[in-house]
Design an enzyme around this catalytic site. Structure first.
Site, PDB file in Angstrom:
ATOM      1  N   GLU A  61      24.360  70.087  31.034  1.00 11.81           N
ATOM      2  CA  GLU A  61      25.257  69.686  32.119  1.00 11.81           C
ATOM      3  C   GLU A  61      24.869  68.300  32.640  1.00 11.81           C
ATOM      4  O   GLU A  61      25.713  67.455  32.930  1.00 11.81           O
ATOM      5  CB  GLU A  61      25.210  70.721  33.249  1.00 11.81           C
ATOM      6  CG  GLU A  61      25.927  71.999  32.882  1.00 11.81           C
ATOM      7  CD  GLU A  61      25.608  73.164  33.811  1.00 11.81           C
ATOM      8  OE1 GLU A  61      26.471  74.020  33.966  1.00 11.81           O
ATOM      9  OE2 GLU A  61      24.490  73.205  34.368  1.00 11.81           O
TER      10      GLU A  61
ATOM     11  N   SER B 181     -11.644  51.059  39.769  1.00 15.81           N
ATOM     12  CA  SER B 181     -11.866  52.382  39.209  1.00 15.81           C
ATOM     13  C   SER B 181     -12.592  53.241  40.255  1.00 15.81           C
ATOM     14  O   SER B 181     -12.720  52.828  41.407  1.00 15.81           O
ATOM     15  CB  SER B 181     -12.679  52.170  37.942  1.00 15.81           C
ATOM     16  OG  SER B 181     -13.064  53.383  37.429  1.00 15.81           O
TER      17      SER B 181
ATOM     18  N   LYS C 102      -7.440  64.889  39.797  1.00 13.85           N
ATOM     19  CA  LYS C 102      -7.607  63.664  39.008  1.00 13.85           C
ATOM     20  C   LYS C 102      -6.769  63.826  37.751  1.00 13.85           C
ATOM     21  O   LYS C 102      -7.138  64.526  36.811  1.00 13.85           O
ATOM     22  CB  LYS C 102      -9.076  63.433  38.667  1.00 13.85           C
ATOM     23  CG  LYS C 102      -9.298  62.078  38.020  1.00 13.85           C
ATOM     24  CD  LYS C 102     -10.764  61.730  37.973  1.00 13.85           C
ATOM     25  CE  LYS C 102     -10.982  60.298  37.492  1.00 13.85           C
ATOM     26  NZ  LYS C 102     -10.369  59.984  36.229  1.00 13.85           N
TER      27      LYS C 102
ATOM     28  N   LYS D 240     -10.883  61.220  48.760  1.00 17.51           N
ATOM     29  CA  LYS D 240     -10.736  59.915  49.422  1.00 17.51           C
ATOM     30  C   LYS D 240     -10.920  60.114  50.922  1.00 17.51           C
ATOM     31  O   LYS D 240     -10.337  61.046  51.489  1.00 17.51           O
ATOM     32  CB  LYS D 240      -9.340  59.345  49.167  1.00 17.51           C
ATOM     33  CG  LYS D 240      -9.048  59.095  47.692  1.00 17.51           C
ATOM     34  CD  LYS D 240      -7.571  58.806  47.428  1.00 17.51           C
ATOM     35  CE  LYS D 240      -7.356  58.657  45.925  1.00 17.51           C
ATOM     36  NZ  LYS D 240      -5.942  58.694  45.545  1.00 17.51           N
TER      37      LYS D 240
ATOM     38  N   LYS E   3     -16.000  64.866  38.295  1.00 16.17           N
ATOM     39  CA  LYS E   3     -15.531  65.117  36.929  1.00 16.17           C
ATOM     40  C   LYS E   3     -15.877  66.529  36.499  1.00 16.17           C
ATOM     41  O   LYS E   3     -17.020  66.956  36.665  1.00 16.17           O
ATOM     42  CB  LYS E   3     -16.211  64.141  35.972  1.00 16.17           C
ATOM     43  CG  LYS E   3     -15.809  62.694  36.209  1.00 16.17           C
ATOM     44  CD  LYS E   3     -14.530  62.365  35.505  1.00 16.17           C
ATOM     45  CE  LYS E   3     -14.860  61.578  34.272  1.00 16.17           C
ATOM     46  NZ  LYS E   3     -13.873  60.740  33.751  1.00 16.17           N
TER      47      LYS E   3
ATOM     48  N   CYS F 219       3.253  80.905  -2.731  1.00 16.41           N
ATOM     49  CA  CYS F 219       4.165  81.204  -3.838  1.00 16.41           C
ATOM     50  C   CYS F 219       3.732  80.547  -5.136  1.00 16.41           C
ATOM     51  O   CYS F 219       4.400  80.708  -6.162  1.00 16.41           O
ATOM     52  CB  CYS F 219       5.591  80.794  -3.481  1.00 16.41           C
ATOM     53  SG  CYS F 219       5.823  79.011  -3.473  1.00 16.41           S
TER      54      CYS F 219
ATOM     55  N   CYS G  74       5.377  72.384   0.038  1.00 16.18           N
ATOM     56  CA  CYS G  74       5.856  73.298  -0.974  1.00 16.18           C
ATOM     57  C   CYS G  74       7.370  73.131  -0.979  1.00 16.18           C
ATOM     58  O   CYS G  74       8.019  73.244   0.056  1.00 16.18           O
ATOM     59  CB  CYS G  74       5.488  74.731  -0.580  1.00 16.18           C
ATOM     60  SG  CYS G  74       6.422  75.976  -1.460  1.00 16.18           S
TER      61      CYS G  74
ATOM     62  N   CYS H 184      10.098  80.199  -0.916  1.00 12.53           N
ATOM     63  CA  CYS H 184       8.697  80.555  -0.692  1.00 12.53           C
ATOM     64  C   CYS H 184       8.612  81.522   0.494  1.00 12.53           C
ATOM     65  O   CYS H 184       9.146  81.243   1.570  1.00 12.53           O
ATOM     66  CB  CYS H 184       7.897  79.290  -0.397  1.00 12.53           C
ATOM     67  SG  CYS H 184       6.234  79.634   0.207  1.00 12.53           S
TER      68      CYS H 184
HETATM   69  S1  IVH Z   1      -7.362  56.670  43.074  1.00 10.25           S
HETATM   70  C1  IVH Z   1      -9.572  52.753  43.739  1.00 10.25           C
HETATM   71  N1  IVH Z   1      -6.361  59.075  42.646  1.00 10.25           N
HETATM   72  O1  IVH Z   1      -8.607  57.824  37.728  1.00 10.25           O
HETATM   73  C2  IVH Z   1      -8.813  53.990  43.599  1.00 10.25           C
HETATM   74  N2  IVH Z   1      -7.035  57.777  40.784  1.00 10.25           N
HETATM   75  O2  IVH Z   1     -11.350  56.924  37.392  1.00 10.25           O
HETATM   76  C3  IVH Z   1      -8.619  54.418  42.206  1.00 10.25           C
HETATM   77  N3  IVH Z   1      -6.673  58.846  38.635  1.00 10.25           N
HETATM   78  O3  IVH Z   1      -7.901  54.394  37.464  1.00 10.25           O
HETATM   79  C4  IVH Z   1      -7.503  55.309  41.963  1.00 10.25           C
HETATM   80  N4  IVH Z   1      -5.801  60.719  39.417  1.00 10.25           N
HETATM   81  O4  IVH Z   1      -6.105  56.048  36.667  1.00 10.25           O
HETATM   82  C5  IVH Z   1      -6.863  57.963  42.100  1.00 10.25           C
HETATM   83  N5  IVH Z   1      -5.450  61.211  42.396  1.00 10.25           N
HETATM   84  C6  IVH Z   1      -5.950  60.093  41.863  1.00 10.25           C
HETATM   85  C7  IVH Z   1      -6.107  59.926  40.472  1.00 10.25           C
HETATM   86  C8  IVH Z   1      -6.651  58.755  39.971  1.00 10.25           C
HETATM   87  C9  IVH Z   1      -6.158  60.033  38.326  1.00 10.25           C
HETATM   88  C10 IVH Z   1      -7.206  57.880  37.652  1.00 10.25           C
HETATM   89  C11 IVH Z   1      -6.730  56.456  37.868  1.00 10.25           C
HETATM   90  C12 IVH Z   1      -7.972  55.646  38.077  1.00 10.25           C
HETATM   91  C13 IVH Z   1      -9.023  56.513  37.448  1.00 10.25           C
HETATM   92  C14 IVH Z   1     -10.349  56.223  38.060  1.00 10.25           C
END
Ligand code: IVH
Length: 673
Positions: free
Chosen positions: A35, A82, A115, A287, A311, A406, A421, A426
């Site tokens: 749709e 990062s 993450k 954060k 992690k 087969c 095949c 088969c």
């Molecule tokens: S905050 C300076 N929030 O993880 C703040 N990053 O290891 C950096 N990522 O480059 C980003 N989920 O690609 C943030 N909820 C999240 C995230 C996140 C995945 C990735 C992102 C970043 C990397 C850092």
């Protein structure tokens, strides 16, 4: 004419935007894909007729971009840095301890988020219009991927802006389902496979041809909103809520937590539940919520001091490769599968892993008896990453020259990774074809499970899918574990499958490269199986998503005498070979459900209902999430309250009639107001 076209175009755009948001942002679709596609095609054809009315924020413009030569580098408004990692509870506590010290004991809270395992991207908006998207790159400069990002349906092209210019940052990712589909397709085409959803999201965003990105089903989950490179709101939580209400996708699995204990709890919970998510996460991000406090904490050269990535431990384990078995799929492709000494990887016993094809075995330099490292990620089939320590290595593995089922000869076509095949009879291929034919979303023959297919094929009762329609009670009850009651149920289900529409029949035939989507485009375009069978390559290529390779495959399929015979038998069995488009269902209200309440100024209930149905819509008695619109008149009652509660749009009679468009001459109630 132009004015009414413009009105219709705007109505369709609004409707498509609403459905895009429901589907891609809120995960709460109200209409089927078909749709949605039909609405999109109506808009496309109107825009084709009125090219001057095309605007860059039209939903049709997601897929329009042309391939480019390369990507232009763009400098970020502020660095996209990062995150520092915490690999265990101790490191998480250390992080919290540092925050506490630097804030000198002032109270603070964290926002905990998933993450997401994708890649980060910045999207810029001006006056509510999407203008530019840039990958993270080296953090200071990224690549302009605007045209590709435009194809991501959860990235709104237009929003009600909270600021004249702003930027959102977030993660581009691919669901596991989309990743599997993509790899299956690549395997069929003999292309190298992507290792995981993250790599395939990255590859898909950085492809020069946006039409390829469009087919890759990426998602964009946002987590920052910036004005001039700085946070737009005083708290991070507020930013997330603001993004949400502007129409961006914000991951719902987030929490405001008061201390490190609650944070650890959040981490534990998601480590346990990560497999239940449709996409991959590799940890939790915490954060500090207050932007003032974030500023006080500041940044190191690499990462903010106010955030941390917890992690999850890698889900890897070591075991012994005990054997390699070769399986034969529906298209005849031979797939090697690793048989492993069973090993527990994060709570799940793993005994098999796919090896994809012989090149993969060579790449890994695998030999039976090797100790191997394997990884389990979500529901992704476990994968062998590398050899940990080689075994005796006296017998190298060779792919067979003959089909292991087969015994017919197998061939590896030029440019293909798989040996196949070629024997269409088969038994291994046949079983897979029958399973595919009877599957959900195809001919849906309930009860036609693996065990039954196995028996039917092994006993020689079913030699192709048309034989399913010659089954009778005596044959079925002659099988093991098959009583009369289940047998008649299955026969009834087989009978019912004769009503499946043309697109399903076409999918069921299992033409290489013709999956559900392509089949429905073909069915829509031709409306007749014979017309598809007779179509020339150029005609076929005129159909959406049909390229030279698919066209060739379709022609080859219908050229093959065995397939023609099969089709004739299916025709005689009474399957649907033509697709009739229900005219009423094709009107401007197609796919929409209305609920009427109160007294309308001009139309009676019955008249309103007739008008809605004539325009392709449906009328329901009560309001639910499936309701598209509530039409309210005087003294509207509880249905109106319910609509407001669920956030469903409410129309008056005039608006309804505008949407329904001009009625057929003769049955229009006279509206002079
Ligand atoms: S905050 C300076 N929030 O993880 C703040 N990053 O290891 C950096 N990522 O480059 C980003 N989920 O690609 C943030 N909820 C999240 C995230 C996140 C995945 C990735 C992102 C970043 C990397 C850092």
């Amino acid at each position: 004419m132009a004015a009414s076209a413009l009105r219709e175009i705007e109505r369709l755009r609004k409707e498509l935007r609403r459905h895009e948001r429901l589907y891609y942002v809120l995960d709460r679709p109200e209409i089927s894909d078909a749709e949605y596609d039909a609405l999109m095609r109506t808009l496309q054809s109107l825009e084709q007729a009125h090219p001057d009315l095309v605007t860059p924020d039209s939903p049709t413009q997601r897929v329009g971009g042309k391939p480019r030569e390369g990507f232009v580098k763009v400098r970020h408004s502020s660095a996209m840095l990062s995150l520092d990692n915490a690999l265990n509870d101790g490191e998480l506590r250390e992080f919290d301890h540092r925050v506490n010290e630097l804030l000198r004991g002032a109270p603070y809270q964290y926002v905990a988020e998933l993450k997401l395992d994708g890649l980060s991207m910045a999207a810029h908006y001006e006056d509510g219009q999407f203008r530019l998207a840039v990958t993270r790159g080296d953090g200071l400069t990224g690549e302009d991927v605007t045209e590709n990002a435009r194809t991501i349906r959860s990235l709104p092209l237009r929003v009600k802006p909270a600021f004249p210019r702003f930027e959102v940052r977030g993660e581009v990712m691919m669901t596991r389902r989309a990743f599997h589909r993509l790899n299956e397709e690549r395997q069929l085409l003999g292309l190298p496979l992507y290792a995981n959803p993250r790599n395939s999201a990255a590859g898909s965003l950085r492809i020069l041809d946006p039409s390829i990105t469009a087919a890759r089903q990426l998602e964009f989950h946002t987590y920052f909103v910036l004005v001039d490179g700085a946070p737009a709101y005083p708290s991070h939580w507020q930013s997330l809520e603001a993004l949400d209400s502007m129409g961006f996708k914000v991951n719902p699995n987030r929490a405001l937590v008061q201390n490190v204990e609650e944070l650890r709890e959040f981490c534990r919970k998601w480590e346990e539940r990560r497999d239940s998510l449709p996409y991959e996460i590799d940890g939790i991000v915490a954060k500090v919520d207050s932007v003032g406090q974030q500023q006080a904490l500041g940044w190191t050269a690499k990462a903010p001091r106010w955030a941390i990535a917890f992690k999850f431990p890698a889900r890897q384990a070591e075991t012994t490769l005990e054997g390699i078995e070769v399986q034969v799929g529906r298209t005849g492709a031979l797939t090697p599968v690793a048989r492993l000494r069973p090993v527990i990887v994060s709570g799940v016993t793993v005994a098999n892993a796919t090896l994809h094809n012989e090149d993969e075995i060579r790449r890994l330099d695998l030999h039976i008896g090797d100790r191997v490292v394997l990884e389990r990620s979500g529901d992704v089939i476990p994968k062998i990453l590398r050899v940990a320590s080689p075994g005796p290595r006296d017998i190298p593995f060779e792919m067979p020259d003959r089909c292991p089922v087969c015994q017919s000869e197998v061939v590896r076509a030029e440019g293909e990774a798989a040996r196949r095949c070629l024997n269409t009879n088969c038994p291994a291929r046949l079983k897979e074809s029958v399973r595919h034919f009877a599957a959900r979303g195809v001919m849906e023959i309930d009860g036609m499970g693996d065990a039954l297919v196995e028996q039917l094929v092994n006993a020689g009762i079913v030699k192709n899918v048309a034989d399913l329609y010659s089954l009778n009670l005596a044959t079925l009850t002659g099988l093991q574990r098959m009583g009369e009651k289940s047998a008649s149920k299955i026969l009834a289900n087989i009978e019912a499958s004769k009503n499946r529409p043309l697109a399903r029949v076409l999918t069921g035939l299992g033409i290489p490269f013709v999956g559900e989507r392509t089949a429905s485009f073909l069915a829509d375009a031709f409306g007749d199986l014979d017309a598809i069978a007779q179509a020339g390559a150029d005609t076929l290529k005129g159909v959406e998503e049909v390229g030279p390779k698919v066209a060739e495959s379709i022609q080859r399929f219908f050229h093959e005498p065995n397939n023609r015979q099969l089709i004739e038998r299916l025709r005689r069995a009474g399957l649907q070979f033509t697709g009739t488009v229900n005219r009423a269902q094709a009107g401007p209200l197609k796919g929409m459900t209305f609920v009427l309440t109160g007294t309308l100024p001009n139309l009676t209930r019955e008249e309103a209902k007739t008008r809605i149905e004539a325009a392709g819509g449906k009328v329901a008695g009560s309001v639910s999430r499936k309701t598209s619109f509530v039409v309210a008149g005087q003294e509207a009652g509880s249905k109106l309250d319910k609509a407001r509660e669920l956030g469903i749009a409410v129309l008056d009679e005039r608006q309804l009639l505008d949407m329904a468009g001009a009625p057929e001459a003769g049955n229009a109630p006279n509206l002079s107001t």
